[in-house]
Design a protein around this motif. Sequence first.
Motif, PDB file in Angstrom:
ATOM      1  N   LYS A   1       1.716  -3.587  -2.205  1.00  0.00           N
ATOM      2  CA  LYS A   1       2.188  -2.566  -1.277  1.00  0.00           C
ATOM      3  C   LYS A   1       3.180  -1.690  -2.032  1.00  0.00           C
ATOM      4  CE  LYS A   1       1.988  -5.589   2.826  1.00  0.00           C
ATOM      5  NZ  LYS A   1       2.786  -6.142   3.960  1.00  0.00           N
ATOM      6  N   VAL A   2       3.096  -0.376  -1.820  1.00  0.00           N
ATOM      7  CA  VAL A   2       4.051   0.559  -2.409  1.00  0.00           C
ATOM      8  C   VAL A   2       4.569   1.440  -1.282  1.00  0.00           C
ATOM      9  CG1 VAL A   2       4.430   2.363  -4.134  1.00  0.00           C
ATOM     10  CG2 VAL A   2       2.756   0.544  -4.586  1.00  0.00           C
ATOM     11  N   PHE A   3       5.891   1.491  -1.117  1.00  0.00           N
ATOM     12  CA  PHE A   3       6.453   2.225   0.022  1.00  0.00           C
ATOM     13  C   PHE A   3       7.915   2.588  -0.256  1.00  0.00           C
ATOM     14  CE2 PHE A   3       6.827  -2.336   0.582  1.00  0.00           C
ATOM     15  CZ  PHE A   3       8.153  -2.520   0.932  1.00  0.00           C
ATOM     16  N   GLU A   4       8.465   3.475   0.581  1.00  0.00           N
ATOM     17  CA  GLU A   4       9.900   3.771   0.533  1.00  0.00           C
ATOM     18  C   GLU A   4      10.645   2.679   1.283  1.00  0.00           C
ATOM     19  OE1 GLU A   4      10.421   8.606   0.206  1.00  0.00           O
ATOM     20  OE2 GLU A   4      10.603   7.648   2.166  1.00  0.00           O
ATOM     21  N   PHE A   5      11.619   2.059   0.618  1.00  0.00           N
ATOM     22  CA  PHE A   5      12.328   0.989   1.310  1.00  0.00           C
ATOM     23  C   PHE A   5      13.613   1.483   1.957  1.00  0.00           C
ATOM     24  CE2 PHE A   5      14.576   0.844  -2.707  1.00  0.00           C
ATOM     25  CZ  PHE A   5      15.838   0.366  -2.409  1.00  0.00           C
ATOM     26  N   ILE A   6      14.039   2.682   1.629  1.00  0.00           N
ATOM     27  CA  ILE A   6      15.192   3.276   2.301  1.00  0.00           C
ATOM     28  C   ILE A   6      15.110   4.777   2.103  1.00  0.00           C
ATOM     29  CG2 ILE A   6      16.823   3.236   0.352  1.00  0.00           C
ATOM     30  CD1 ILE A   6      18.925   2.187   2.438  1.00  0.00           C
ATOM     31  N   SER A   7      15.706   5.539   2.994  1.00  0.00           N
ATOM     32  CA  SER A   7      15.608   6.988   2.934  1.00  0.00           C
ATOM     33  C   SER A   7      16.143   7.532   1.620  1.00  0.00           C
ATOM     34  CB  SER A   7      16.380   7.602   4.111  1.00  0.00           C
ATOM     35  OG  SER A   7      16.485   9.008   3.969  1.00  0.00           O
TER      36      SER A   7
ATOM     37  N   GLN B   1       5.347  13.060 -11.782  1.00  0.00           N
ATOM     38  CA  GLN B   1       4.009  12.531 -11.978  1.00  0.00           C
ATOM     39  C   GLN B   1       4.036  11.288 -12.853  1.00  0.00           C
ATOM     40  OE1 GLN B   1       1.547  13.864 -10.294  1.00  0.00           O
ATOM     41  NE2 GLN B   1      -0.020  12.468 -11.028  1.00  0.00           N
ATOM     42  N   SER B   2       4.943  11.258 -13.845  1.00  0.00           N
ATOM     43  CA  SER B   2       5.032  10.088 -14.715  1.00  0.00           C
ATOM     44  C   SER B   2       5.501   8.864 -13.936  1.00  0.00           C
ATOM     45  CB  SER B   2       5.979  10.369 -15.884  1.00  0.00           C
ATOM     46  OG  SER B   2       7.315  10.496 -15.450  1.00  0.00           O
ATOM     47  N   GLU B   3       6.372   9.076 -12.951  1.00  0.00           N
ATOM     48  CA  GLU B   3       6.811   7.970 -12.106  1.00  0.00           C
ATOM     49  C   GLU B   3       5.637   7.428 -11.287  1.00  0.00           C
ATOM     50  OE1 GLU B   3      10.078   9.252  -9.725  1.00  0.00           O
ATOM     51  OE2 GLU B   3      11.350   9.764 -11.439  1.00  0.00           O
ATOM     52  N   ILE B   4       4.849   8.343 -10.719  1.00  0.00           N
ATOM     53  CA  ILE B   4       3.694   7.928  -9.913  1.00  0.00           C
ATOM     54  C   ILE B   4       2.678   7.173 -10.764  1.00  0.00           C
ATOM     55  CG2 ILE B   4       1.716   8.782  -8.597  1.00  0.00           C
ATOM     56  CD1 ILE B   4       3.536  11.110  -7.678  1.00  0.00           C
ATOM     57  N   VAL B   5       2.403   7.690 -11.952  1.00  0.00           N
ATOM     58  CA  VAL B   5       1.422   7.054 -12.833  1.00  0.00           C
ATOM     59  C   VAL B   5       1.915   5.673 -13.268  1.00  0.00           C
ATOM     60  CG1 VAL B   5       0.256   7.201 -15.061  1.00  0.00           C
ATOM     61  CG2 VAL B   5       0.468   9.232 -13.632  1.00  0.00           C
ATOM     62  N   THR B   6       3.189   5.587 -13.661  1.00  0.00           N
ATOM     63  CA  THR B   6       3.746   4.311 -14.112  1.00  0.00           C
ATOM     64  C   THR B   6       3.649   3.253 -13.023  1.00  0.00           C
ATOM     65  OG1 THR B   6       5.309   5.458 -15.564  1.00  0.00           O
ATOM     66  CG2 THR B   6       5.791   3.164 -15.035  1.00  0.00           C
ATOM     67  N   ASP B   7       4.101   3.613 -11.830  1.00  0.00           N
ATOM     68  CA  ASP B   7       4.115   2.630 -10.744  1.00  0.00           C
ATOM     69  C   ASP B   7       2.723   2.355 -10.197  1.00  0.00           C
ATOM     70  OD1 ASP B   7       6.845   2.354 -10.989  1.00  0.00           O
ATOM     71  OD2 ASP B   7       7.306   3.865  -9.472  1.00  0.00           O
ATOM     72  N   GLY B   8       1.855   3.361 -10.236  1.00  0.00           N
ATOM     73  CA  GLY B   8       0.472   3.127  -9.819  1.00  0.00           C
ATOM     74  C   GLY B   8      -0.230   2.145 -10.736  1.00  0.00           C
ATOM     75  N   LEU B   9      -0.011   2.278 -12.037  1.00  0.00           N
ATOM     76  CA  LEU B   9      -0.602   1.331 -12.988  1.00  0.00           C
ATOM     77  C   LEU B   9       0.000  -0.057 -12.817  1.00  0.00           C
ATOM     78  CD1 LEU B   9      -0.854   3.569 -16.188  1.00  0.00           C
ATOM     79  CD2 LEU B   9      -2.747   2.678 -14.818  1.00  0.00           C
ATOM     80  N   ARG B  10       1.301  -0.123 -12.511  1.00  0.00           N
ATOM     81  CA  ARG B  10       1.916  -1.432 -12.242  1.00  0.00           C
ATOM     82  C   ARG B  10       1.225  -2.119 -11.060  1.00  0.00           C
ATOM     83  NH1 ARG B  10       8.022   0.924 -13.109  1.00  0.00           N
ATOM     84  NH2 ARG B  10       8.313   0.178 -15.263  1.00  0.00           N
ATOM     85  N   ALA B  11       0.954  -1.360 -10.007  1.00  0.00           N
ATOM     86  CA  ALA B  11       0.292  -1.928  -8.830  1.00  0.00           C
ATOM     87  C   ALA B  11      -1.112  -2.421  -9.186  1.00  0.00           C
ATOM     88  CB  ALA B  11       0.236  -0.899  -7.705  1.00  0.00           C
TER      89      ALA B  11
ATOM     90  N   GLN C   1     -13.947  -3.484 -12.114  1.00  0.00           N
ATOM     91  CA  GLN C   1     -13.656  -2.224 -11.437  1.00  0.00           C
ATOM     92  C   GLN C   1     -12.197  -1.818 -11.657  1.00  0.00           C
ATOM     93  OE1 GLN C   1     -14.417  -2.262  -7.218  1.00  0.00           O
ATOM     94  NE2 GLN C   1     -13.571  -0.227  -6.895  1.00  0.00           N
ATOM     95  N   ILE C   2     -11.270  -2.762 -11.532  1.00  0.00           N
ATOM     96  CA  ILE C   2      -9.848  -2.447 -11.706  1.00  0.00           C
ATOM     97  C   ILE C   2      -9.564  -2.052 -13.153  1.00  0.00           C
ATOM     98  CG2 ILE C   2      -7.494  -3.349 -11.565  1.00  0.00           C
ATOM     99  CD1 ILE C   2      -8.446  -5.200  -9.326  1.00  0.00           C
ATOM    100  N   ILE C   3     -10.146  -2.783 -14.093  1.00  0.00           N
ATOM    101  CA  ILE C   3      -9.964  -2.436 -15.512  1.00  0.00           C
ATOM    102  C   ILE C   3     -10.488  -1.025 -15.775  1.00  0.00           C
ATOM    103  CG2 ILE C   3     -10.719  -2.971 -17.858  1.00  0.00           C
ATOM    104  CD1 ILE C   3     -10.701  -5.935 -17.027  1.00  0.00           C
ATOM    105  N   GLY C   4     -11.625  -0.679 -15.183  1.00  0.00           N
ATOM    106  CA  GLY C   4     -12.177   0.663 -15.336  1.00  0.00           C
ATOM    107  C   GLY C   4     -11.249   1.721 -14.765  1.00  0.00           C
ATOM    108  N   GLN C   5     -10.642   1.439 -13.611  1.00  0.00           N
ATOM    109  CA  GLN C   5      -9.704   2.387 -13.004  1.00  0.00           C
ATOM    110  C   GLN C   5      -8.501   2.621 -13.912  1.00  0.00           C
ATOM    111  OE1 GLN C   5      -8.964   0.327  -9.338  1.00  0.00           O
ATOM    112  NE2 GLN C   5     -10.598   1.382  -8.227  1.00  0.00           N
ATOM    113  N   ILE C   6      -7.967   1.534 -14.484  1.00  0.00           N
ATOM    114  CA  ILE C   6      -6.806   1.648 -15.368  1.00  0.00           C
ATOM    115  C   ILE C   6      -7.147   2.485 -16.596  1.00  0.00           C
ATOM    116  CG2 ILE C   6      -5.256   0.338 -16.876  1.00  0.00           C
ATOM    117  CD1 ILE C   6      -5.448  -1.944 -14.786  1.00  0.00           C
ATOM    118  N   LYS C   7      -8.297   2.229 -17.193  1.00  0.00           N
ATOM    119  CA  LYS C   7      -8.704   2.985 -18.385  1.00  0.00           C
ATOM    120  C   LYS C   7      -8.926   4.457 -18.062  1.00  0.00           C
ATOM    121  CE  LYS C   7     -10.689  -0.810 -21.085  1.00  0.00           C
ATOM    122  NZ  LYS C   7     -11.905  -1.353 -21.733  1.00  0.00           N
ATOM    123  N   ASP C   8      -9.511   4.750 -16.902  1.00  0.00           N
ATOM    124  CA  ASP C   8      -9.756   6.141 -16.508  1.00  0.00           C
ATOM    125  C   ASP C   8      -8.440   6.896 -16.304  1.00  0.00           C
ATOM    126  OD1 ASP C   8     -12.462   5.777 -16.623  1.00  0.00           O
ATOM    127  OD2 ASP C   8     -12.734   5.511 -14.454  1.00  0.00           O
ATOM    128  N   ILE C   9      -7.480   6.245 -15.682  1.00  0.00           N
ATOM    129  CA  ILE C   9      -6.169   6.880 -15.444  1.00  0.00           C
ATOM    130  C   ILE C   9      -5.474   7.169 -16.773  1.00  0.00           C
ATOM    131  CG2 ILE C   9      -3.846   6.503 -14.511  1.00  0.00           C
ATOM    132  CD1 ILE C   9      -5.218   4.873 -12.247  1.00  0.00           C
TER     133      ILE C   9
END
Length: 419
Positions: free
Chosen positions: A340-346, A319-329, A369-377
Amino acid sequence: MNINTQEQFELILDSSIESQEFIRLTLGKYRGGEDGLTKIIVRIVQFKSSIKLSFTYGYKTKEIVKNYPIEEGVDLIKTLIGSDFMSIRLFSIKQDVQLEYGKSQNPKINFIKPTFTNPVDTNPQEHDHRKKRYIESQNNVYLRALGITNSQGNVVKTMEDKFRQINKFVEIIHGLLESSGLAGKSHISVVDMGSGKGYLTFAIYDFLNNILDKEASVIGIESRIHLVDFCNSVAQSVNFERLHFNQGNISNYSAEKSDITIALHACDTATDDAIYKGIQSDSSLIILAPCCHKQVRKQIHPNMVLKDLLKSGILLERQSEIVTDGLRALLLELSGYKTKVFEFISAEHTSKNIMIVGIKSNHSINKEQIIGQIKDIKKLYGINFHYLETLLFPDFFLSPDLADLINAELVSDRPIIPI
């Protein structure tokens, strides 16, 4: 004009076609009067009843293909040399030959080790039945120098995953060039932050220069001097003249204008440093494969809604990986990039297989709106700060009482784990 030099080049061109050693020819530095034309790439193509020279006319926003009988095509090339185009490079399996016209119109000729040493495949239909690879293993001197192939041009068994990674990465780059607006550019600059042994750095240089026929300059940034020296020696030995490796850390790199910024498996907050440098460089493309997510992981204290869900360590880690990379996006979007966030290789080949791509965009965004999303997360997971926001938008997210906390948690020496 030194006619003998041009005649020498023309004789070499004729000979390469007659002996079936011709691979392709590029005409650059256009000085003619046709609006938007930048270069021409000439290849041999096999049709059902004949072989022809195929001319791809590269304009700033489009490409046009015209096919000519061999003799007619060769005559056309000779009329364009030194009149409309000032830089001509012939690729053959015997040698590369570069013809350059300076301001005085006096041509100079240089003979270079062959970029390609396999005869050209002139049958596109037959070629399509084979597995398409952007970077081939056979007769590829830099892959051999990097230990990916052996002296016979076969991929070393322990490097098969790496070879697949290389080709998948180049395939992704190829697709992103169009959406970023870089496909029409003849000159492209790339910075690879945390280049390591240079596997992908060499591949992107090879692809842009020798497959797409662009004039691309590539810089690899790496902290370990023995890898810097090694990669520079390989680049010199294979005549990759616009490929250079510099010693340094990502956080200390002096960001200059670059079209593409890459950071593959830069550890923890080094990925955020690379994003920041890419934005500072006004990069059209920022391409990341994050590695390690310690900075956010140490802060997560989820509220009661999530506490029981994340009580298992492995779930909290993921979950920490998802949160970190989601905030980066989200922070990239706040900086004017489509993401874009995706798997680049299997995951079979590497567990570090998430790729984040930022594509520079002029589209309007709702910053509030984006700032609000970041603060909520951050509130949901009990996170005080994300390192990238301290670089990009400290006034939006940080209060003065967090300064001491930030200084205590961040470390200056962030190791880099190359792909």
